[in-house]
Design an enzyme around this catalytic site. Structure first.
Site, PDB file in Angstrom:
ATOM      1  N   LYS A  76      87.343 108.657 -33.131  1.00 37.61           N
ATOM      2  CA  LYS A  76      87.936 109.921 -33.581  1.00 37.61           C
ATOM      3  C   LYS A  76      87.331 111.031 -32.728  1.00 37.61           C
ATOM      4  O   LYS A  76      86.112 111.016 -32.452  1.00 37.61           O
ATOM      5  CB  LYS A  76      87.615 110.133 -35.061  1.00 37.61           C
ATOM      6  CG  LYS A  76      88.290 111.353 -35.685  1.00 37.61           C
ATOM      7  CD  LYS A  76      87.901 111.500 -37.173  1.00 37.61           C
ATOM      8  CE  LYS A  76      88.630 112.633 -37.851  1.00 37.61           C
ATOM      9  NZ  LYS A  76      88.281 112.746 -39.290  1.00 37.61           N
ATOM     10  N   SER A 151      92.403 113.065 -42.256  1.00 37.33           N
ATOM     11  CA  SER A 151      92.450 113.617 -40.921  1.00 37.33           C
ATOM     12  C   SER A 151      92.254 112.584 -39.803  1.00 37.33           C
ATOM     13  O   SER A 151      92.567 112.863 -38.656  1.00 37.33           O
ATOM     14  CB  SER A 151      91.378 114.688 -40.777  1.00 37.33           C
ATOM     15  OG  SER A 151      90.084 114.113 -40.882  1.00 37.33           O
ATOM     16  N   SER A 175      89.383 111.411 -45.590  1.00 34.94           N
ATOM     17  CA  SER A 175      89.927 111.383 -44.225  1.00 34.94           C
ATOM     18  C   SER A 175      89.849 110.050 -43.497  1.00 34.94           C
ATOM     19  O   SER A 175      90.438 109.901 -42.438  1.00 34.94           O
ATOM     20  CB  SER A 175      89.237 112.455 -43.369  1.00 34.94           C
ATOM     21  OG  SER A 175      89.803 113.713 -43.624  1.00 34.94           O
TER      22      SER A 175
END
Lengths: 493, 95, 477
Positions: A76, A151, A175
């Site tokens: 990420k 996210s 997330s």
């Protein structure tokens, strides 16, 4: 190969039936082919990745392979990785090349893993749909008109579309787990303090926790083995003896082999099955609970009376911490600076207005307001007290059960743009996930069926503090008996 | 409770985010919707409840007083918007 | 109308640690810009603070030295505001729960003792520096100082004049150096005072509106700034105006305070507990350990000197003005095996005078306590007189060796032989008949003239006490 477990890939690498360079190149090829339609990766640097792969092959040749040596991992874009552009999904950091490695990145590198690329995400991890990215929205591999969740949507989509065997993400209010659920994969948020936050760009410091996203619980365990560990540079990192989460999976069932989960008490909170839960999701979760009972687990009805307050409390605490954490982005030492401004204050205001997207600014405003003079007690302090009530609910619950299960998200993945203009509807997506962050508990999501539009449904597991091994064991046993986690979106072959 | 337009502008100023009148008006509506959700907190009595700042009741670890960092300013300043002679440059600071 | 001045002082004492309060960067003064600003200090995305043990221990030291309560649990908070020398956009400080609470500091104003009560002392990080010169209208930011550990020590509004404020600041300055927590270097900014000043009609109960004068880095500026500010406020009020609560800066060139423009807009610091840090918990054992390592404090020493050595409050105060002075004194009296008053008057007189003329600190004194003891011993056993001793002192100062060697080399022996002195005095009396007559006629002054003549006749080497005695006997006999 695409549906191989990490253990199988490791074995192939160890037996030299496959080199890390070949493995990495094959995933880079898939990224090149599939990413334009999914937008899951924001940065790919084949040269860097292949250099790491070559080093991994040398380690393997030297007989120094570890569990993840040579395995490509998607990161990420919130984890600082030395020499890699690290943007956190924001224009503010669009040109930020990190001069250092996050602790998690150091550990993965030291374990011989290969950085496959940086994945797209909601800007500064603020979002539940991966639509607030400066780099454009991520598409759900199961249906490209829908969101992958957020996210960590880029990491989830990358694993779901088999563009990466495994990925890492962060979870502040769901997330990791919510995009895992909406993308049909597995994701784990460890107990707060198990994974160091050093080098993970902060959203809400008291809630943020890094964790893995993978196809199976067994892969999560191998990843957690590397990601977890004490780090003196993070004051909230916990000093505890290392655990082998993968070994816990193999723990031989005592007694009846058909009932490997005998003795496990699963708490099912009545509050998680009320208004707002999609019937398709509810049905899939019920079926999963029935499967757990078949495996010997005992279902216990429990109550988490304050769970309805977790979203309101979360949307005070997280924005409050974020408003302060994001003050460092001021255009002075790194990051975006507006091209024109009249004076110092104007430089701050324009750089931040232009560098941050709408959702980030909205949360900074909420956070600034709840901390401001005269409102602190009514909002921030009140939320911190409710946080304690929520944590106490769990303490009570764990007197009656070992794990808590329910839906990860009230609905399957929604259409791109469907909730973008309604922040409250978006925030309510987090209703089943934020409590674990507030309480600091470990939690995970695993696929448990399909709902509306043939979209994946996630089952949510919450454990007591440090019960990662127990959760992973239960999830692994479920996955030995079912195949939801092996389903692959059409068009990603 | 609801936020007025001047309050929206005041917090935007505190947060050093430039905001146009139109943006402030739009933000006002959205923030008030969000605060309706947040206001649900006020329905519970939290009298006597100690605020909780972290997931776990642990205490601060202390670092030994040793210099462990070396000069990296050239690397750090390579990504800075404006530097000169080792200093970060900004519009004039007025005291 | 008669006005009363009310002053409270906030002092930022830089704690003398090797590394910063939340990072492993060095704290040394004077490094090239930003070379001591590490990733944590410049607030790169993702970095985190970890608290320095030495900073905590030094804060506890101060707390114990002022008899304060050490909070077993304290909390770090973020003070949020934007400023280019504040890289994170917030300063990590302590707000609701400081590490040190209460306490007091005894202060001498001339010979009058006063107790200044302390409110609290809390740990925080320093900001960087903005440089305004030579950047084509821009400011340059140096973050070397960012993250340097500070202890902010806050008094109650207990002081009533600039003189009291300065006396407090000096006492605190001496104390922090005494207990080894701060080097006290005011030029380098290691010890800076903010003064909260207000005035009110004499006898009034409520406090007047105060102004805070920031960053006073010398005792003289502290005094001048307060005196100016008091005059300014009184004039304002007497003209029917009112004082506006604000932050002001002192301009030493113009000897005026002025409003700080950067602080104009009302601040809302949005304090909240720093989620990157956990509560600081200090154990009883740690506190006791630190207490056991504390040196004898100046107040206790002063009282002991007055009680055991019969020194005056003034002399005892001078000798305890710093730990170095007290150490010098104690080494001296130990070598002498007594001579408390003699040692005291030589340190406060000759030694301080010479140090001051040379611009030296006592730790840089060319005369060691051992050397001075050698000289004072000769005075004690009447080997030399006072005048000779001063000559020896000057020679020692100039590096001519120990007292014994100098005395030998210069033939400085005191004439204490009674017969020799009587002979000399007989000669003096014969040559000064006029003075003798005057003395006998009741003119006391004439006696002093005769002593002077006798000393001159011994070339300054006579024992003054003996000369006195012999003269008296002869004149009255």
């Amino acid at each position: 190969m695409l549906n191989s477990t990490l253990k199988q890939l490791s074995a192939l690498l160890a037996q030299k039936k496959l080199s890390s360079v070949e493995l990495t190149q094959s995933y880079l090829d898939r990224v090149a082919r599939l990413n334009p339609g999914l937008n899951a990766f924001v940065t790919v640097d084949a040269d860097r990745s292949l250099a790491q792969a070559r080093a991994a092959d040398a380690q393997i040749a030297a007989g120094k392979a570890q569990a993840l040596t040579g395995i490509p991992v998607a990161h990420k874009d919130i984890f600082c990785a030395k020499g890699w552009r690290t943007t956190c999904g924001s224009k503010m950091l669009a040109n930020f090349v990190s001069p250092y490695d996050a602790h998690v990145v150091e550990r993965l590198n030291a374990a011989g893993a290969v950085i496959l690329g940086k994945t797209n995400m909601d800007e500064f991890a603020m979002g539940s749909s991966s639509e607030t990215c400066f780099w454009g929205p991520v598409k759900n591999p199961w249906d490209r008109t829908r969101v992958p969740g957020g996210s960590s949507g880029g990491s989830a989509a990358a694993v779901a579309a088999r563009m990466a065997p495994v990925a890492i993400g962060t979870d502040t209010g769901g997330s990791i787990r919510q995009p895992a659920a909406l993308s049909g994969i597995c994701g784990l948020k460890p107990t707060y303090g198990v994974v160091s936050r050093y080098g993970m760009i902060a959203f809400a410091s008291s809630l943020d926790q890094g964790g893995p996203l993978a196809k199976s619980a067994a892969d999560l365990a191998l990843m957690l083995n590397v990601m977890a560990g004490f780090d003196a540079r993070d004051s909230t990192s916990l000093e505890r003896p290392a655990e082998d989460y993968a070994r816990a999976l193999e723990a031989p069932p005592t007694g009846d082999r058909a009932k490997p989960l005998a003795g496990l008490r699963i708490g099912v909170p009545k509050e998680y099955f009320g208004e707002g839960l999609g019937s398709d999701v509810g049905a899939a979760v019920e079926a999963a609970l029935a499967q757990f009972e078949k495996l010997g687990a005992q279902r216990v009805a429990i109550s988490l009376p304050n769970s309805g307050l977790s979203v309101p409390a979360y949307y005070v605490i997280a924005p409050a911490e974020a408003s302060s954490n994001l003050s460092r982005f001021d255009g002075v030492r790194y990051g975006y600076r507006a091209a024109e401004y009249s004076d110092l204050a104007d430089m701050y205001r324009k750089s931040r207005a232009q560098g941050f997207g709408a959702e980030v600014k909205r949360r900074i405003l909420i956070g600034t307001y709840v901390l401001s003079h005269g409102y602190y007690d009514a909002y921030y302090l009140k939320a911190q007290k409710i946080r304690r009530l929520i944590a106490r609910d769990f303490v009570e619950a764990y007197q009656q059960c070992d794990l808590i299960m329910g839906p990860t998200s009230p609905n399957v993945a929604f259409a791109l743009g469907a909730k973008a203009s309604d922040p409250v509807q978006m925030y309510l997506n987090d209703i089943y996930t934020v409590a674990a962050n507030l309480a600091g508990l470990p939690a995970m999501s695993i696929p448990c069926g399909f709902g509306e539009g043939n979209m994946p449904v996630g089952l949510h597991l919450t454990g007591n503090y440090f019960a990662e091994a127990k959760m992973l064991h239960a999830a692994h046993q479920y996955q030995l008996a079912t195949d939801w986690h092996l389903r692959q979106p059409a068009g990603t072959e | 409770m609801s936020l007025s337009l001047p309050e929206v502008k005041r917090i935007a100023w505190l947060a050093r985010i430039e905001i146009t009148d139109a943006e402030a008006a739009a933000a006002q509506g959205q923030l008030n919707d969000i605060f309706k959700l947040i206001e649900q907190m006020q329905s519970v009595d939290t009298g006597g409840v100690a605020p909780m700042a972290h997931g776990q009741d642990v205490v601060q670890r202390l670092r030994e007083d040793r210099v462990t960092e070396t000069d990296q300013h050239a690397i750090y300043q390579a990504i800075a918007p404006q530097v000169e002679n080792g200093l970060y440059l900004v519009p004039k600071v007025i005291e | 109308m008669d006005w009363e001045t009310v002053i409270g002082i906030e002092t930022h004492a830089q704690l003398s640690t090797a590394s910063k309060i939340f990072s492993g960067a060095a704290t040394q003064f004077g490094a090239a810009p930003n070379v001591q600003a590490c990733a944590v200090d410049i607030a790169l995305p993702g970095v985190l603070p970890v608290l320095n043990r030495a900073a905590v221990e030094k804060a506890v030291r101060l707390g114990l030295a002022v008899g304060a309560q050490i909070n077993r649990r304290s909390v770090f908070a973020r003070k949020n505001y934007f400023y280019p020398d504040l890289p994170k956009g917030y300063q990590i400080s302590q707000y609701e729960l400081p590490v040190v609470q209460g306490g007091s500091l005894p202060v001498m104003i001339k010979d009058v003792a006063k107790i200044v009560k302390l409110t609290r002392a809390h740990l925080e990080e320093d900001a960087g520096k903005s440089l305004h010169e030579d950047f084509h209208g821009l400011s340059g930011i140096d973050l070397n100082r960012a993250g340097t550990p500070l202890l902010e020590i806050v008094t109650e509004p207990d002081m009533r004049s600039a003189e009291e404020a300065v006396a407090y600041a000096k006492a605190l300055h001496a104390l922090v150096r005494w207990i080894g927590i701060c080097d006290g270097n005011m030029q380098e900014g290691s010890f800076r005072c903010d003064a909260n000043v207000s005035v009110r009609p004499k006898g009034a109960q409520v406090l007047g509106t105060r102004c805070e004068i920031k960053n006073l880095n010398s005792f003289r500026f502290l005094e001048e700034a307060i005196n100016y500010e008091v005059r300014r406020q009184i004039e304002l009020l007497e003209d029917g105006g009112s004082v506006v609560q604000e932050t002001r800066l002192y301009d030493p060139e113009r000897k005026q305070t002025r409003s700080m423009r950067s602080k104009e807009d009302a601040h809302d610091y949005r304090y909240f507990p720093d989620p990157d840090l956990l509560p600081l918990v200090i154990s009883a054992e740690t506190i006791e350990q630190i207490r056991s390592e504390l040196p004898e404090l100046p107040q206790a020493k002063r009282e002991r000197y007055m009680r055991d050595y019969q020194l005056s409050p003034y002399d005892a105060g001078v000798l305890t003005s710093s730990r170095e002075v007290a150490d010098f004194y104690e080494n001296l009296i130990q070598a002498l095996g007594g001579g408390y008053k003699l040692a005291s008057s030589w340190i406060a007189g000759e030694l301080f005078g010479a140090l001051k003329r040379a611009g030296l600190e006592i730790c840089q004194s060319p005369i060691s306590s051992g050397q001075l003891a050698g000289l004072l011993q000769r005075i004690q056993n009447n080997a030399i007189n006072g005048k000779q001793a001063k000559e020896v002192f000057d020679a020692m100062w100039n590096g001519e060796g120990d007292a014994e060697a100098i005395i030998l080399a210069r033939g400085l022996t005191q004439i204490s032989d009674a017969r020799e002195l009587e002979q000399i005095i007989d000669g003096v009396l014969a040559a000064n008949l006029k003075s003798v007559e005057e003395y006998r006629a009741g003119k006391e002054k004439a006696f002093n003239a005769l002593v002077g003549q006798a000393m001159k006749a011994t070339k300054g080497n006579g024992n003054p006490a003996q000369i006195n005695g012999i003269l008296k006997k002869k004149l009255e006999g």
